[in-house]
Design an enzyme around this catalytic site. Structure first.
Site, PDB file in Angstrom:
ATOM      1  N   CYS A 170       6.195   4.994   8.282  1.00  0.00           N
ATOM      2  CA  CYS A 170       5.199   4.894   7.220  1.00  0.00           C
ATOM      3  C   CYS A 170       5.986   4.907   5.928  1.00  0.00           C
ATOM      4  CB  CYS A 170       4.214   6.053   7.290  1.00  0.00           C
ATOM      5  SG  CYS A 170       2.849   5.817   6.130  1.00  0.00           S
ATOM      6  N   GLY A 206      -0.515   7.015   1.848  1.00  0.00           N
ATOM      7  CA  GLY A 206      -0.037   8.384   2.093  1.00  0.00           C
ATOM      8  C   GLY A 206      -0.785   9.081   3.206  1.00  0.00           C
ATOM      9  N   LEU A 207      -1.278   8.278   4.154  1.00  0.00           N
ATOM     10  CA  LEU A 207      -1.895   8.820   5.379  1.00  0.00           C
ATOM     11  C   LEU A 207      -3.069   9.763   5.114  1.00  0.00           C
ATOM     12  CD1 LEU A 207       1.291   9.342   7.556  1.00  0.00           C
ATOM     13  CD2 LEU A 207      -0.600   7.799   8.055  1.00  0.00           C
ATOM     14  N   GLY A 263      -4.822  -6.366  10.392  1.00  0.00           N
ATOM     15  CA  GLY A 263      -4.981  -5.332   9.369  1.00  0.00           C
ATOM     16  C   GLY A 263      -5.529  -5.894   8.075  1.00  0.00           C
ATOM     17  N   THR A 264      -4.619  -6.347   7.204  1.00  0.00           N
ATOM     18  CA  THR A 264      -4.985  -6.835   5.872  1.00  0.00           C
ATOM     19  C   THR A 264      -6.025  -7.961   5.938  1.00  0.00           C
ATOM     20  OG1 THR A 264      -2.772  -6.208   5.175  1.00  0.00           O
ATOM     21  CG2 THR A 264      -3.958  -7.685   3.708  1.00  0.00           C
ATOM     22  N   ASN A 296       4.822  -2.482  11.976  1.00  0.00           N
ATOM     23  CA  ASN A 296       4.194  -1.850  10.821  1.00  0.00           C
ATOM     24  C   ASN A 296       4.580  -2.627   9.565  1.00  0.00           C
ATOM     25  OD1 ASN A 296       3.013   0.164   9.084  1.00  0.00           O
ATOM     26  ND2 ASN A 296       3.341   1.648  10.713  1.00  0.00           N
ATOM     27  N   GLY A 316       0.150  -8.337   5.250  1.00  0.00           N
ATOM     28  CA  GLY A 316      -0.564  -9.581   4.931  1.00  0.00           C
ATOM     29  C   GLY A 316       0.237 -10.828   5.262  1.00  0.00           C
ATOM     30  N   ASN A 347       0.822  -1.207   0.000  1.00  0.00           N
ATOM     31  CA  ASN A 347       0.000   0.000   0.000  1.00  0.00           C
ATOM     32  C   ASN A 347       0.852   1.251   0.000  1.00  0.00           C
ATOM     33  OD1 ASN A 347      -0.455   1.872   2.555  1.00  0.00           O
ATOM     34  ND2 ASN A 347       0.080  -0.170   3.320  1.00  0.00           N
ATOM     35  N   GLY A 375       1.026  -8.253  12.100  1.00  0.00           N
ATOM     36  CA  GLY A 375       1.672  -8.587  10.829  1.00  0.00           C
ATOM     37  C   GLY A 375       1.180  -9.917  10.297  1.00  0.00           C
TER      38      GLY A 375
END
Ligand SMILES: Cc1cc2nc3c(=O)[nH]c(=O)nc-3n(C[C@H](O)[C@H](O)[C@H](O)COP(=O)(O)O)c2cc1C
Length: 299
Positions: free
Chosen positions: A129, A72-73, A262-263, A189, A214, A69, A240
């Site tokens: 990020c 860009g926040l 997340g993913t 992250n 992922g 991804n 993660g």
């Protein structure tokens, strides 16, 4: 009766499964699908002082077993969050963890100060990020971690979690966060990664580098947690590639106090309630009442 509740970094959660920042918005879209009060908590999309439009498309790029991804926040800014999103989130019946991103250490402090006076339950500092300029290094440089965490700690009475990148000297960075007063460390992250659009003969993303998440990163993220737990006094929140209750259990057996997903939410929007249910059923099947006897058992 199984009790999945956990105490993690100054916060009591009804269970250890939290939606990871940037993959669950502010929870309201998912609330149309199911009762998100079943979650241990929700990390908000990364908040900045000013609203951000994010990067130009494409922003997502699928890879085998993973996702790149370059968002860009994109976010509405902290003021709009406090006015519009937070009151809605408070009605969801789960813990709210504000994930924040500052362009400078002072911006982190300002965000932490504002949010500390608000109704959020905890603050998570996003120190990496891969898809914004400068974002790649922060969490990997212990001096910078110490400075940002120290500044925030002085103005923040809420539980303060520090989310680190999986690259660089993660242990030194985590220890710097611990010394500077963090209450918990989130590991990790996304990984800095690249995709090339072969039709165009150039990187898929305008900003070139994206963040890989992922199932592809799970064994590495798990190893990071396993090593951190051995050296830190702080609780570690594992993140993660978690997409199933079995994955979550691996992280807990590695010593994580809680996990973030997340993913996995993009693969199956019902992923988190299924993980919560799977953990409870697994414990019940073994006649266990809580996760205490399991956490860290793999050491
Ligand atoms: C689309 C997308 C947006 C993300 N946005 C943020 C963010 O705003 N702040 C942050 O700390 N992490 C962000 N992340 C990282 C995730 O919270 C998580 O740490 C990472 O994706 C690894 O977990 P996973 O493999 O379960 O997705 C984002 C990840 C994705 C895929």
């Amino acid at each position: 009766m199984v009790d999945l509740s956990v105490e993690v970094g100054g916060l009591r959660l009804k269970n250890p499964v939290i939606a990871a920042a940037g993959t669950f918005g502010f929870g309201t879209e998912y609330a149309r699908l199911y009762d998100v009060g079943l979650l241990g908590g929700i990390c908000t999309k990364g908040l900045t002082l000013k609203p951000r439009p994010g990067n130009p498309p494409p922003r997502l790029w699928e890879t085998p077993c993973g996702l790149l991804n370059s968002i860009g926040l994109e976010n509405p800014g902290v003021e709009a969050f406090l006015q519009e999103e937070l009151p809605r989130m408070r009605g969801l019946g789960t813990a709210v963890i504000a994930n924040i991103w500052g362009e400078t250490p002072e911006e982190y402090r300002e965000l932490a100060e504002r949010l500390s006076r608000s109704d959020v339950d905890a603050i998570e500092l996003n120190l990496s990020c891969p898809n914004v300029p400068g974002g790649k290094i922060r969490g990997g440089v212990p001096e910078e971690v110490a400075r940002i965490v120290g500044l925030c700690r002085r103005v923040c009475e809420k539980p303060l979690w520090v989310k680190l990148p999986p690259e660089g000297d993660v242990l030194e960075a985590a220890q710097a966060a611990e010394r500077a007063g963090a209450d918990a460390v989130t590991a990790s992250n996304t990984f800095r990664a690249l995709a090339i659009d072969i039709e165009k003969g150039r990187p898929a993303f305008a900003g070139r580098i994206g963040g890989l998440s992922g199932p592809a990163i799970k064994p590495i993220a798990l190893r990071v947690v396993y090593e951190l737990v051995q050296k830190l006094k702080l609780p570690v929140i594992g993140c993660g590639g978690i997409t199933s209750w079995q994955d979550a259990l691996e992280f807990i057996m590695a010593g994580a106090h809680a996990v973030q997903v997340g993913t996995g939410n993009f693969i199956d929007p019902l992923c988190i309630p299924k993980i919560v249910r799977g953990l409870a059923d697994w414990l019940a099947g073994r006649g266990m009442e809580d996760l205490e006897g399991v956490r860290g058992c793999a050491h």
